[in-house]
Design a protein around this motif. Structure first.
Motif, PDB file in Angstrom:
ATOM      1  N   GLU A 119       0.846  -1.196   0.000  1.00  0.00           N
ATOM      2  CA  GLU A 119       0.000   0.000   0.000  1.00  0.00           C
ATOM      3  C   GLU A 119       0.881   1.246   0.000  1.00  0.00           C
ATOM      4  O   GLU A 119       1.842   1.327   0.762  1.00  0.00           O
ATOM      5  N   ARG A 120       0.546   2.222  -0.844  1.00  0.00           N
ATOM      6  CA  ARG A 120       1.366   3.421  -0.974  1.00  0.00           C
ATOM      7  C   ARG A 120       0.485   4.664  -0.969  1.00  0.00           C
ATOM      8  O   ARG A 120      -0.733   4.591  -1.092  1.00  0.00           O
ATOM      9  N   VAL A 121       1.138   5.832  -0.871  1.00  0.00           N
ATOM     10  CA  VAL A 121       0.459   7.123  -0.979  1.00  0.00           C
ATOM     11  C   VAL A 121       1.159   7.949  -2.042  1.00  0.00           C
ATOM     12  O   VAL A 121       2.379   8.160  -1.970  1.00  0.00           O
ATOM     13  N   TRP A 122       0.398   8.407  -3.040  1.00  0.00           N
ATOM     14  CA  TRP A 122       0.903   9.318  -4.060  1.00  0.00           C
ATOM     15  C   TRP A 122       0.184  10.656  -3.943  1.00  0.00           C
ATOM     16  O   TRP A 122      -0.698  10.825  -3.099  1.00  0.00           O
ATOM     17  N   LEU A 123       0.561  11.592  -4.794  1.00  0.00           N
ATOM     18  CA  LEU A 123      -0.098  12.893  -4.828  1.00  0.00           C
ATOM     19  C   LEU A 123      -1.105  12.931  -5.970  1.00  0.00           C
ATOM     20  O   LEU A 123      -0.900  12.341  -7.026  1.00  0.00           O
ATOM     21  N   SER A 124      -2.178  13.639  -5.747  1.00  0.00           N
ATOM     22  CA  SER A 124      -3.282  13.764  -6.694  1.00  0.00           C
ATOM     23  C   SER A 124      -3.538  15.255  -6.944  1.00  0.00           C
ATOM     24  O   SER A 124      -3.248  16.088  -6.075  1.00  0.00           O
ATOM     25  N   PRO A 125      -4.061  15.616  -8.120  1.00  0.00           N
ATOM     26  CA  PRO A 125      -4.601  14.762  -9.182  1.00  0.00           C
ATOM     27  C   PRO A 125      -3.512  14.136 -10.055  1.00  0.00           C
ATOM     28  O   PRO A 125      -2.445  14.724 -10.256  1.00  0.00           O
ATOM     29  N   GLU A 126      -3.806  12.949 -10.562  1.00  0.00           N
ATOM     30  CA  GLU A 126      -2.841  12.200 -11.372  1.00  0.00           C
ATOM     31  C   GLU A 126      -2.406  12.994 -12.600  1.00  0.00           C
ATOM     32  O   GLU A 126      -1.229  13.005 -12.955  1.00  0.00           O
ATOM     33  N   ARG A 127      -3.349  13.674 -13.225  1.00  0.00           N
ATOM     34  CA  ARG A 127      -3.063  14.448 -14.437  1.00  0.00           C
ATOM     35  C   ARG A 127      -2.043  15.547 -14.174  1.00  0.00           C
ATOM     36  O   ARG A 127      -1.269  15.922 -15.055  1.00  0.00           O
ATOM     37  N   GLU A 128      -2.011  16.038 -12.958  1.00  0.00           N
ATOM     38  CA  GLU A 128      -1.134  17.158 -12.602  1.00  0.00           C
ATOM     39  C   GLU A 128       0.272  16.699 -12.221  1.00  0.00           C
ATOM     40  O   GLU A 128       1.263  17.325 -12.588  1.00  0.00           O
ATOM     41  N   TYR A 129       0.380  15.589 -11.481  1.00  0.00           N
ATOM     42  CA  TYR A 129       1.662  15.198 -10.906  1.00  0.00           C
ATOM     43  C   TYR A 129       2.324  13.993 -11.577  1.00  0.00           C
ATOM     44  O   TYR A 129       3.481  13.683 -11.267  1.00  0.00           O
ATOM     45  N   TYR A 162       4.150   9.332 -19.051  1.00  0.00           N
ATOM     46  CA  TYR A 162       3.787   9.137 -17.641  1.00  0.00           C
ATOM     47  C   TYR A 162       5.058   8.984 -16.811  1.00  0.00           C
ATOM     48  O   TYR A 162       6.041   8.386 -17.255  1.00  0.00           O
ATOM     49  N   THR A 163       5.025   9.498 -15.597  1.00  0.00           N
ATOM     50  CA  THR A 163       6.185   9.382 -14.729  1.00  0.00           C
ATOM     51  C   THR A 163       5.750   9.255 -13.276  1.00  0.00           C
ATOM     52  O   THR A 163       4.645   9.654 -12.906  1.00  0.00           O
ATOM     53  N   VAL A 164       6.625   8.686 -12.469  1.00  0.00           N
ATOM     54  CA  VAL A 164       6.469   8.704 -11.018  1.00  0.00           C
ATOM     55  C   VAL A 164       7.636   9.516 -10.473  1.00  0.00           C
ATOM     56  O   VAL A 164       8.789   9.075 -10.541  1.00  0.00           O
ATOM     57  N   GLN A 165       7.348  10.695  -9.994  1.00  0.00           N
ATOM     58  CA  GLN A 165       8.416  11.563  -9.504  1.00  0.00           C
ATOM     59  C   GLN A 165       9.071  10.943  -8.268  1.00  0.00           C
ATOM     60  O   GLN A 165       8.391  10.451  -7.365  1.00  0.00           O
ATOM     61  N   GLN A 166      10.389  10.978  -8.241  1.00  0.00           N
ATOM     62  CA  GLN A 166      11.133  10.376  -7.138  1.00  0.00           C
ATOM     63  C   GLN A 166      10.745  10.979  -5.795  1.00  0.00           C
ATOM     64  O   GLN A 166      10.728  10.289  -4.766  1.00  0.00           O
ATOM     65  N   SER A 167      10.388  12.266  -5.790  1.00  0.00           N
ATOM     66  CA  SER A 167      10.015  12.925  -4.540  1.00  0.00           C
ATOM     67  C   SER A 167       8.689  12.408  -4.001  1.00  0.00           C
ATOM     68  O   SER A 167       8.397  12.549  -2.808  1.00  0.00           O
ATOM     69  N   ILE A 168       7.883  11.806  -4.873  1.00  0.00           N
ATOM     70  CA  ILE A 168       6.598  11.234  -4.446  1.00  0.00           C
ATOM     71  C   ILE A 168       6.760   9.782  -4.030  1.00  0.00           C
ATOM     72  O   ILE A 168       6.261   9.354  -2.996  1.00  0.00           O
ATOM     73  N   ASP A 169       7.471   9.004  -4.826  1.00  0.00           N
ATOM     74  CA  ASP A 169       7.679   7.592  -4.549  1.00  0.00           C
ATOM     75  C   ASP A 169       8.962   7.123  -5.226  1.00  0.00           C
ATOM     76  O   ASP A 169       9.091   7.277  -6.452  1.00  0.00           O
ATOM     77  N   PRO A 170       9.947   6.625  -4.468  1.00  0.00           N
ATOM     78  CA  PRO A 170       9.853   6.251  -3.059  1.00  0.00           C
ATOM     79  C   PRO A 170       9.952   7.406  -2.067  1.00  0.00           C
ATOM     80  O   PRO A 170       9.808   7.200  -0.858  1.00  0.00           O
ATOM     81  N   GLY A 171      10.231   8.637  -2.556  1.00  0.00           N
ATOM     82  CA  GLY A 171      10.280   9.771  -1.657  1.00  0.00           C
ATOM     83  C   GLY A 171      11.453   9.693  -0.698  1.00  0.00           C
ATOM     84  O   GLY A 171      12.454   9.028  -0.946  1.00  0.00           O
ATOM     85  N   ALA A 218       7.383  18.646  -5.590  1.00  0.00           N
ATOM     86  CA  ALA A 218       6.825  17.935  -6.734  1.00  0.00           C
ATOM     87  C   ALA A 218       6.473  18.917  -7.844  1.00  0.00           C
ATOM     88  O   ALA A 218       6.004  20.027  -7.590  1.00  0.00           O
ATOM     89  N   ARG A 219       6.690  18.471  -9.078  1.00  0.00           N
ATOM     90  CA  ARG A 219       6.386  19.282 -10.249  1.00  0.00           C
ATOM     91  C   ARG A 219       4.922  19.150 -10.623  1.00  0.00           C
ATOM     92  O   ARG A 219       4.371  18.048 -10.656  1.00  0.00           O
ATOM     93  N   GLN A 220       4.288  20.291 -10.876  1.00  0.00           N
ATOM     94  CA  GLN A 220       2.931  20.317 -11.423  1.00  0.00           C
ATOM     95  C   GLN A 220       3.074  20.496 -12.938  1.00  0.00           C
ATOM     96  O   GLN A 220       3.423  21.576 -13.415  1.00  0.00           O
ATOM     97  N   PHE A 221       2.808  19.443 -13.674  1.00  0.00           N
ATOM     98  CA  PHE A 221       3.111  19.448 -15.105  1.00  0.00           C
ATOM     99  C   PHE A 221       2.168  20.326 -15.923  1.00  0.00           C
ATOM    100  O   PHE A 221       2.542  20.815 -16.986  1.00  0.00           O
ATOM    101  N   ARG A 222       0.958  20.556 -15.444  1.00  0.00           N
ATOM    102  CA  ARG A 222       0.052  21.415 -16.218  1.00  0.00           C
ATOM    103  C   ARG A 222       0.418  22.887 -16.056  1.00  0.00           C
ATOM    104  O   ARG A 222       0.381  23.659 -17.010  1.00  0.00           O
TER     105      ARG A 222
END
Length: 360
Positions: free
Chosen positions: A77-87, A98-107, A131-135
């Motif tokens: 079980e993990r925790v990411w940041l939302s909204p998915e479209r943004e992060y 698509y990417t998983v930012q290192q600062s989000i996971d594994p952080g 974390a980067r907001q891509f939009r």
């Protein structure tokens, strides 16, 4: 992977973990890396009810893979940041990136001092990151604190249930997501995800008959069944599909039933408290105005693992005048049962209002 094998694996890989055990011997294993719950064992002699990456069985491969600072898919079980479209969606055109930012996971999670002893006390993590907001092209600095404590069996007072008829482990998870005060509130909330081994069915009770939104490819009737008060979704890790229910559609409980090759049945349930008056920010990638999505069910196509996911998004961060910060909260329970088909069917009926015999 059984409890003893998982603990041996984590020790050999040098991954810091903590264990908590209830009075009946059910055990939760927490992993510092990624702020995860990595093991969920209603009984010590049964397999893990969470999916974990099979590469953990290969010590050399897992040392190389999880030794990388940016590799995230260890399972649990993990925790990411939302909204998915943004992060997580770097680009939508000409093709999705698509990417998983290192600062989000594994952080950069670290265990904090926990309460009581190893057998029953709470477990807490904390991390800070950017974390980067891509939009918008902006960065947001955040702090995420998470804690879990063992939870009692919600059916312990049911007069017609015998606790020796099944095994149980459960916990309550609390998440606090904070951002320093800003003039403009960034789109931000927590997003909790449970990875479960493929081969079963997810159930999501609803208010009335609610057709979930397809976030990926359209889902056929061979995989999805919608009836008044219930969504049933087959998770077999053979095709990528994701279904979403809005905050006013979900009752707040959803779960996953599976019967393994040995005949052992299990039920993993998540219980949340959706608030339709709050802002839920996750949207379909191509429709950013379609907000309010809260509970989601995902079936992987097997390319990154044979698993499905039970997911939920928390309400957006809001201004907290007392703290002088932007704050978002989430509290949920996870209940996990294992036993005979008859026992698990009774439990599914009581806690989800579903007849799982229709799935077999």
């Amino acid at each position: 992977m059984k409890l003893e094998d998982l603990i041996t694996c984590l020790k050999e890989l040098g991954l810091k973990y903590e264990a908590r055990m209830n009075a009946a011997g059910g055990t939760v294993i927490a992993l510092e890396r990624g702020g995860r719950i990595i093991g969920l064992f209603p009984s010590s002699d049964e397999p893990n009810m969470l999916w974990t990456n099979p590469l953990l069985e290969d010590r050399a491969a897992s040392r190389e893979l999880f030794g990388r600072a940016n590799h995230w898919n260890i399972g649990g079980e993990r925790v990411w940041l939302s909204p998915e479209r943004e992060y997580h969606v770097m680009a939508l055109e000409p093709s999705v990136r698509y990417t998983v930012q290192q600062s989000i996971d594994p952080g950069a999670y670290r265990f904090e001092k926990s309460e009581q002893g190893e057998r029953s006390g709470s477990i807490a993590w904390r991390q800070e990151g950017s974390a980067r907001q891509f939009r918008s092209g902006k960065d947001v600095r955040f702090e995420l604190a998470k804690s879990v404590r063992l939870a009692d069996d919600p059916l312990r007072c049911a007069s017609d249930e015998r606790s020796d008829d099944y095994s149980f482990i459960g916990y309550e998870a609390s998440i606090a997501l904070t951002v320093e005060e800003e003039r403009d509130i960034p789109p931000l909330s927590s997003w909790s995800v449970i990875q479960v081994p493929a081969g079963g069915y997810a159930y999501a009770p609803t208010y009335g008959e609610c057709r979930p939104t397809d976030l990926f490819a359209p889902t056929s009737s061979s995989r999805l069944a919608v009836s008044k008060g219930m969504v049933r979704f087959k998770m077999d890790a053979k095709a990528s599909h994701k279904l979403s229910l809005k905050s006013w559609q979900t009752t707040g409980r959803f779960g996953y039933f599976r019967q393994d090759d040995r005949g052992l049945c299990s039920l993993v349930l998540r219980a949340i408290a959706p608030d339709p008056s709050s802002d839920y920010l996750d949207t379909p990638w191509g429709d950013p105005e379609d907000r309010g999505h809260c509970v989601q069910l995902y079936n992987d196509d097997g390319k990154i693992g044979l698993f499905g996911e039970l997911e939920h998004h928390a309400p957006a961060v809001t201004r907290n005048q007392d703290q002088g910060k932007l704050v978002g909260w989430d509290r949920s329970q996870l209940w996990c049962y294992s036993g005979s088909f008859r026992a698990i069917a009774r439990i599914a009926d009581k806690l989800l209002g579903v007849d799982i015999s229709r799935s077999t």
